[in-house]
Design a protein around this motif. Sequence first.
Motif, PDB file in Angstrom:
ATOM      1  N   LEU A 315       0.827  -1.207   0.000  1.00 40.25           N
ATOM      2  CA  LEU A 315       0.000   0.000   0.000  1.00 40.25           C
ATOM      3  C   LEU A 315       0.858   1.252   0.000  1.00 40.25           C
ATOM      4  CD1 LEU A 315      -2.875   1.171   0.191  1.00 40.25           C
ATOM      5  CD2 LEU A 315      -2.684   0.995   2.677  1.00 40.25           C
ATOM      6  N   GLN A 316       1.923   1.249   0.828  1.00 37.84           N
ATOM      7  CA  GLN A 316       2.824   2.401   0.902  1.00 37.84           C
ATOM      8  C   GLN A 316       3.525   2.639  -0.433  1.00 37.84           C
ATOM      9  OE1 GLN A 316       3.485   4.713   3.032  1.00 37.84           O
ATOM     10  NE2 GLN A 316       5.310   5.575   2.086  1.00 37.84           N
ATOM     11  N   LEU A 317       3.982   1.570  -1.079  1.00 38.65           N
ATOM     12  CA  LEU A 317       4.648   1.709  -2.378  1.00 38.65           C
ATOM     13  C   LEU A 317       3.689   2.258  -3.426  1.00 38.65           C
ATOM     14  CD1 LEU A 317       6.809  -1.536  -2.525  1.00 38.65           C
ATOM     15  CD2 LEU A 317       7.642   0.808  -2.446  1.00 38.65           C
ATOM     16  N   GLY A 318       2.424   1.803  -3.352  1.00 37.75           N
ATOM     17  CA  GLY A 318       1.418   2.338  -4.262  1.00 37.75           C
ATOM     18  C   GLY A 318       1.190   3.819  -4.047  1.00 37.75           C
ATOM     19  N   MET A 319       1.213   4.258  -2.777  1.00 38.07           N
ATOM     20  CA  MET A 319       1.036   5.681  -2.478  1.00 38.07           C
ATOM     21  C   MET A 319       2.241   6.488  -2.947  1.00 38.07           C
ATOM     22  SD  MET A 319      -1.952   5.723  -1.208  1.00 38.07           S
ATOM     23  CE  MET A 319      -2.115   7.341  -0.488  1.00 38.07           C
ATOM     24  N   VAL A 320       3.444   5.921  -2.760  1.00 37.23           N
ATOM     25  CA  VAL A 320       4.661   6.604  -3.233  1.00 37.23           C
ATOM     26  C   VAL A 320       4.616   6.769  -4.750  1.00 37.23           C
ATOM     27  CG1 VAL A 320       7.161   6.361  -3.525  1.00 37.23           C
ATOM     28  CG2 VAL A 320       6.121   5.897  -1.306  1.00 37.23           C
ATOM     29  N   SER A 321       4.233   5.703  -5.448  1.00 34.56           N
ATOM     30  CA  SER A 321       4.150   5.765  -6.910  1.00 34.56           C
ATOM     31  C   SER A 321       3.074   6.746  -7.359  1.00 34.56           C
ATOM     32  CB  SER A 321       3.845   4.377  -7.477  1.00 34.56           C
ATOM     33  OG  SER A 321       4.917   3.493  -7.228  1.00 34.56           O
ATOM     34  N   SER A 322       1.942   6.770  -6.644  1.00 30.03           N
ATOM     35  CA  SER A 322       0.875   7.700  -7.016  1.00 30.03           C
ATOM     36  C   SER A 322       1.321   9.139  -6.811  1.00 30.03           C
ATOM     37  CB  SER A 322      -0.390   7.417  -6.198  1.00 30.03           C
ATOM     38  OG  SER A 322      -0.167   7.644  -4.820  1.00 30.03           O
ATOM     39  N   GLU A 323       2.142   9.382  -5.773  1.00 31.79           N
ATOM     40  CA  GLU A 323       2.664  10.733  -5.554  1.00 31.79           C
ATOM     41  C   GLU A 323       3.552  11.160  -6.717  1.00 31.79           C
ATOM     42  OE1 GLU A 323       4.800  13.347  -1.998  1.00 31.79           O
ATOM     43  OE2 GLU A 323       4.518  11.195  -1.776  1.00 31.79           O
ATOM     44  N   ARG A 324       4.369  10.246  -7.209  1.00 35.73           N
ATOM     45  CA  ARG A 324       5.234  10.540  -8.357  1.00 35.73           C
ATOM     46  C   ARG A 324       4.403  10.790  -9.626  1.00 35.73           C
ATOM     47  NH1 ARG A 324      10.492   8.353  -8.603  1.00 35.73           N
ATOM     48  NH2 ARG A 324       9.983   7.389 -10.599  1.00 35.73           N
ATOM     49  N   VAL A 325       3.362   9.971  -9.829  1.00 36.64           N
ATOM     50  CA  VAL A 325       2.518  10.124 -11.016  1.00 36.64           C
ATOM     51  C   VAL A 325       1.748  11.440 -10.970  1.00 36.64           C
ATOM     52  CG1 VAL A 325       0.495   9.187 -12.215  1.00 36.64           C
ATOM     53  CG2 VAL A 325       2.315   7.652 -11.446  1.00 36.64           C
ATOM     54  N   PHE A 326       1.179  11.772  -9.814  1.00 39.45           N
ATOM     55  CA  PHE A 326       0.417  13.009  -9.698  1.00 39.45           C
ATOM     56  C   PHE A 326       1.316  14.236  -9.800  1.00 39.45           C
ATOM     57  CE2 PHE A 326      -2.834  10.473  -7.131  1.00 39.45           C
ATOM     58  CZ  PHE A 326      -3.607  10.241  -8.268  1.00 39.45           C
ATOM     59  N   LYS A 327       2.581  14.060  -9.416  1.00 39.11           N
ATOM     60  CA  LYS A 327       3.541  15.154  -9.613  1.00 39.11           C
ATOM     61  C   LYS A 327       3.693  15.451 -11.100  1.00 39.11           C
ATOM     62  CE  LYS A 327       8.265  16.580  -8.465  1.00 39.11           C
ATOM     63  NZ  LYS A 327       9.562  16.164  -7.868  1.00 39.11           N
ATOM     64  N   GLY A 328       3.697  14.387 -11.924  1.00 38.94           N
ATOM     65  CA  GLY A 328       3.750  14.578 -13.374  1.00 38.94           C
ATOM     66  C   GLY A 328       2.478  15.198 -13.909  1.00 38.94           C
ATOM     67  N   LEU A 329       1.327  14.767 -13.379  1.00 36.43           N
ATOM     68  CA  LEU A 329       0.055  15.327 -13.830  1.00 36.43           C
ATOM     69  C   LEU A 329      -0.101  16.791 -13.435  1.00 36.43           C
ATOM     70  CD1 LEU A 329      -2.397  12.370 -13.059  1.00 36.43           C
ATOM     71  CD2 LEU A 329      -1.825  13.269 -15.314  1.00 36.43           C
ATOM     72  N   ASP A 330       0.532  17.171 -12.322  1.00 40.01           N
ATOM     73  CA  ASP A 330       0.437  18.555 -11.842  1.00 40.01           C
ATOM     74  C   ASP A 330       1.455  19.483 -12.488  1.00 40.01           C
ATOM     75  OD1 ASP A 330      -1.620  17.797 -10.186  1.00 40.01           O
ATOM     76  OD2 ASP A 330      -0.333  17.472  -8.437  1.00 40.01           O
ATOM     77  N   THR A 331       2.386  18.920 -13.268  1.00 36.89           N
ATOM     78  CA  THR A 331       3.406  19.737 -13.928  1.00 36.89           C
ATOM     79  C   THR A 331       2.759  20.606 -15.010  1.00 36.89           C
ATOM     80  OG1 THR A 331       5.099  18.060 -13.522  1.00 36.89           O
ATOM     81  CG2 THR A 331       5.557  19.693 -15.238  1.00 36.89           C
ATOM     82  N   GLU A 332       3.066  21.888 -14.961  1.00 42.36           N
ATOM     83  CA  GLU A 332       2.523  22.832 -15.950  1.00 42.36           C
ATOM     84  C   GLU A 332       3.625  23.217 -16.922  1.00 42.36           C
ATOM     85  OE1 GLU A 332      -0.513  23.669 -16.369  1.00 42.36           O
ATOM     86  OE2 GLU A 332      -1.321  22.678 -14.590  1.00 42.36           O
ATOM     87  N   SER A 333       3.597  22.583 -18.090  1.00 46.44           N
ATOM     88  CA  SER A 333       4.569  22.922 -19.127  1.00 46.44           C
ATOM     89  C   SER A 333       3.932  22.732 -20.500  1.00 46.44           C
ATOM     90  CB  SER A 333       5.824  22.046 -19.008  1.00 46.44           C
ATOM     91  OG  SER A 333       6.791  22.421 -19.954  1.00 46.44           O
ATOM     92  N   THR A 334       2.647  23.076 -20.569  1.00 43.98           N
ATOM     93  CA  THR A 334       1.898  22.821 -21.798  1.00 43.98           C
ATOM     94  C   THR A 334       2.119  23.939 -22.816  1.00 43.98           C
ATOM     95  OG1 THR A 334      -0.029  23.879 -20.781  1.00 43.98           O
ATOM     96  CG2 THR A 334       0.105  21.494 -20.654  1.00 43.98           C
ATOM     97  N   ILE A 335       1.930  23.582 -24.063  1.00 46.99           N
ATOM     98  CA  ILE A 335       2.059  24.546 -25.148  1.00 46.99           C
ATOM     99  C   ILE A 335       0.774  25.372 -25.241  1.00 46.99           C
ATOM    100  CG2 ILE A 335       2.415  24.791 -27.640  1.00 46.99           C
ATOM    101  CD1 ILE A 335       3.744  22.023 -27.570  1.00 46.99           C
ATOM    102  N   GLU A 336       0.894  26.659 -25.246  1.00 44.02           N
ATOM    103  CA  GLU A 336      -0.261  27.534 -25.339  1.00 44.02           C
ATOM    104  C   GLU A 336      -0.810  27.545 -26.764  1.00 44.02           C
ATOM    105  OE1 GLU A 336       0.697  31.375 -23.926  1.00 44.02           O
ATOM    106  OE2 GLU A 336       1.314  30.693 -21.938  1.00 44.02           O
ATOM    107  N   ASN A 337      -2.131  27.548 -26.882  1.00 39.52           N
ATOM    108  CA  ASN A 337      -2.766  27.612 -28.207  1.00 39.52           C
ATOM    109  C   ASN A 337      -2.533  28.995 -28.831  1.00 39.52           C
ATOM    110  OD1 ASN A 337      -3.764  25.028 -28.093  1.00 39.52           O
ATOM    111  ND2 ASN A 337      -5.609  25.675 -26.980  1.00 39.52           N
TER     112      ASN A 337
END
Length: 337
Positions: A315-337
């Motif tokens: 469970l802890q490893l799953g939470m650690v991995s989810s923290e890493r994944v959500f860090k990627g999802l929260d990264t703002e580096s998108t190309i503006e239209n």
Amino acid sequence: MSEVSGKAWDVKLFQRVFRYVKPYRKVFYFTAFLVILLAILAPLRPYLIQYMIDEKVKLGDADGVLRITLLLIGIMVFEAIIQFYQSYLANWLGQNIIKDIRVQLYRHVTSFKLKYFDRTAIGTLVTRNVSDIETISNIFAQGILVIFGDILKLIAVIVVMFYTNWLLTLISLIPIPILIFATTIFKKVIKKAFQDVRTQVSRLNAFVQERVTGMKIIQIFNREKVESAQFEEMNKLHKDAHIRTVWAYSIFFPVVEMLSASSLGLLVWWGTKSVLAGPNSTGGEITLGDLIAFILYIHMLYRPIRQLADRFNTLQLGMVSSERVFKGLDTESTIEN
């Protein structure tokens, strides 16, 4: 690269992961119901065996023994069917959730500016999109639902044991505090070892991806031996991290087996003495059926306790991995239209 260690239990992080259950909430609730049903059925078999020995075998009631035997077979078949569906649905749920997260993360990454890929190792992104997300599935397949079921099973078994004979229960539970202490130590050691493994896997992925992509430059500058030596060193660190997990398991499981054997030995010693002493022995009458049932109860107690430390680490490893994944999802580096 350092691994995100995460908190022992991050409620907000878990709530965010749990949002992905919403499209499959009916499956989740049904799986939870099956887990509860399995926990209720767990102490039923030893109780029926105890009843059969004390009430049917003792009186020579062959028909009664046959009826209870058929009932036991029916219960075991029913439990096997429930176990199959519970395991299948929990894994089905985990795989569907990580499918949704993986698609979301991939779409998010493809919207990043090229500058982001210049300063981020591609191997790290691959690890995050494949290995880390795969680990999140274990939160549902081997984590929260299984832990909940194991704890319920422990409670059900202990309640039935105290109802049957309180003194025999206390004697059987004497090694439990030592087991809890050993489990706590094991949990800390294995958590650190698993986090080291995750770190080394991420480093290996990044290293291999960068070297394979830049193979032309490596060969132009004749750096094959240098890069091979670096890879060998990183691979050794990865091997050592895995061996630390093997070392922890190779110590913990024999300790659990010794404590289980100690509990069984105390039970047989006291129970046999009480059965021979008769109804007037200390702690009330202990029958042969009680003794045999308690032997089965002890096996039911130690198996989930032994697995709980492993489940919590999953469970802890799953939470650690989810923290890493959500860090990627929260990264703002998108190309503006």
